[in-house]
Write a protein that holds these residues in place. Structure first.
Motif, PDB file in Angstrom:
ATOM      1  N   THR A 135      -2.396  68.429  52.205  1.00 26.49           N
ATOM      2  CA  THR A 135      -2.671  68.937  50.868  1.00 26.49           C
ATOM      3  C   THR A 135      -1.881  70.219  50.656  1.00 26.49           C
ATOM      4  O   THR A 135      -1.791  71.055  51.550  1.00 26.49           O
ATOM      5  CB  THR A 135      -4.181  69.206  50.696  1.00 26.49           C
ATOM      6  N   ILE A 136      -1.291  70.334  49.467  1.00 29.51           N
ATOM      7  CA  ILE A 136      -0.564  71.553  49.106  1.00 29.51           C
ATOM      8  C   ILE A 136      -1.071  72.038  47.753  1.00 29.51           C
ATOM      9  O   ILE A 136      -1.720  71.293  47.017  1.00 29.51           O
ATOM     10  CB  ILE A 136       0.965  71.341  49.040  1.00 29.51           C
ATOM     11  N   GLU A 137      -0.784  73.293  47.451  1.00 26.04           N
ATOM     12  CA  GLU A 137      -1.027  73.831  46.124  1.00 26.04           C
ATOM     13  C   GLU A 137       0.281  73.798  45.363  1.00 26.04           C
ATOM     14  O   GLU A 137       1.320  74.212  45.889  1.00 26.04           O
ATOM     15  CB  GLU A 137      -1.561  75.251  46.202  1.00 26.04           C
ATOM     16  N   GLY A 142       2.867  73.038  32.409  1.00 26.01           N
ATOM     17  CA  GLY A 142       1.994  73.089  31.248  1.00 26.01           C
ATOM     18  C   GLY A 142       0.524  73.270  31.558  1.00 26.01           C
ATOM     19  O   GLY A 142      -0.281  73.448  30.641  1.00 26.01           O
ATOM     20  N   LEU A 143       0.156  73.225  32.833  1.00 28.66           N
ATOM     21  CA  LEU A 143      -1.250  73.393  33.212  1.00 28.66           C
ATOM     22  C   LEU A 143      -1.399  74.715  33.970  1.00 28.66           C
ATOM     23  O   LEU A 143      -0.651  74.967  34.910  1.00 28.66           O
ATOM     24  CB  LEU A 143      -1.718  72.231  34.086  1.00 28.66           C
ATOM     25  N   PRO A 144      -2.355  75.546  33.590  1.00 28.30           N
ATOM     26  CA  PRO A 144      -2.466  76.865  34.223  1.00 28.30           C
ATOM     27  C   PRO A 144      -2.918  76.776  35.679  1.00 28.30           C
ATOM     28  O   PRO A 144      -3.633  75.852  36.072  1.00 28.30           O
ATOM     29  CB  PRO A 144      -3.522  77.580  33.374  1.00 28.30           C
ATOM     30  N   GLY A 145      -2.469  77.741  36.450  1.00 32.00           N
ATOM     31  CA  GLY A 145      -2.918  77.884  37.833  1.00 32.00           C
ATOM     32  C   GLY A 145      -2.235  76.936  38.792  1.00 32.00           C
ATOM     33  O   GLY A 145      -1.292  76.221  38.456  1.00 32.00           O
ATOM     34  N   LEU A 146      -2.739  76.985  40.033  1.00 35.72           N
ATOM     35  CA  LEU A 146      -2.254  76.104  41.078  1.00 35.72           C
ATOM     36  C   LEU A 146      -3.223  74.941  41.227  1.00 35.72           C
ATOM     37  O   LEU A 146      -4.427  75.095  41.024  1.00 35.72           O
ATOM     38  CB  LEU A 146      -2.132  76.861  42.401  1.00 35.72           C
ATOM     39  N   HIS A 147      -2.691  73.791  41.607  1.00 40.59           N
ATOM     40  CA  HIS A 147      -3.485  72.571  41.717  1.00 40.59           C
ATOM     41  C   HIS A 147      -3.275  71.965  43.094  1.00 40.59           C
ATOM     42  O   HIS A 147      -2.137  71.834  43.548  1.00 40.59           O
ATOM     43  CB  HIS A 147      -3.067  71.567  40.637  1.00 40.59           C
ATOM     44  N   GLU A 148      -4.363  71.590  43.753  1.00 46.24           N
ATOM     45  CA  GLU A 148      -4.252  70.952  45.058  1.00 46.24           C
ATOM     46  C   GLU A 148      -3.919  69.474  44.875  1.00 46.24           C
ATOM     47  O   GLU A 148      -4.606  68.767  44.132  1.00 46.24           O
ATOM     48  CB  GLU A 148      -5.556  71.100  45.850  1.00 46.24           C
ATOM     49  N   ILE A 149      -2.843  69.056  45.536  1.00 49.86           N
ATOM     50  CA  ILE A 149      -2.414  67.658  45.486  1.00 49.86           C
ATOM     51  C   ILE A 149      -2.156  67.165  46.911  1.00 49.86           C
ATOM     52  O   ILE A 149      -1.793  67.945  47.791  1.00 49.86           O
ATOM     53  CB  ILE A 149      -1.165  67.463  44.599  1.00 49.86           C
ATOM     54  N   THR A 150      -2.361  65.873  47.116  1.00 53.16           N
ATOM     55  CA  THR A 150      -2.288  65.301  48.449  1.00 53.16           C
ATOM     56  C   THR A 150      -1.564  63.957  48.407  1.00 53.16           C
ATOM     57  O   THR A 150      -1.905  63.111  47.575  1.00 53.16           O
ATOM     58  CB  THR A 150      -3.711  65.063  49.006  1.00 53.16           C
TER      59      THR A 150
END
Length: 156
Positions: A135-137, A142-150
């Motif tokens: 998993t990374i951030e 266009g979407l605020p902040g960091l998002h965890e994706i895997t």
């Protein structure tokens, strides 16, 4: 489809049309076989909806296997993103932040990858059926902040 503009230019309109038809037919067939709905075809991509994250993940793996398989008309790679959330039904379309996030997750993938939002990975995480990468951030346009994706791992 990764690098679709260059593929289309290289193949020419007639051959590209044949490839896209195969791509769309393959995705529609896999989606239906996993209880999903093809919401719309986007030229070189598609929006799909499923009743469960497990069905979506199984379909994503099968799509990757089909697209990279021997029956594919050309060598191509697709990016797949999977997310869950509330959507707005507008006629035969789906809209909303969850749809936008799913599209941005797909855009973050490399060709041949399946990328899951953190919530989808968490929902699938208890099943020995699925294997995940690290998993990374990430920033999603266009979407605020960091998002965890895997990444969801798959093999041919």
């Amino acid at each position: 489809i990764e690098d679709s503009t260059n593929l289309a230019a290289r193949l020419g309109d007639a051959e590209w049309t044949r490839v896209i038809k195969w791509h769309d037919d393959t995705i529609a067939s896999v989606t239906a076989s996993h209880g999903g709905t093809l919401i719309k075809s986007l030229g070189d991509g598609a929006m799909l909806a499923f009743e469960s994250t497990r069905m979506a993940a199984r379909a994503a793996i099968e799509v990757q296997r089909a697209i990279s398989g021997q029956d594919a008309p050309i060598e191509m790679r697709v990016r797949i993103g999977v997310h869950i959330g509330d959507v707005v039904h507008a006629d035969d379309d789906l809209l909303g932040t969850a749809v936008n996030k799913a599209a941005r997750i797909a855009s973050s993938a490399n060709g041949g990858q399946i990328i899951l939002s953190r919530v989808v990975q968490a929902m699938l995480g208890e099943s020995p059926e699925f294997t995940f990468g690290d998993t990374i951030e990430a920033e999603l346009k266009g979407l605020p902040g960091l998002h965890e994706i895997t990444p969801l791992e798959w093999t041919k």
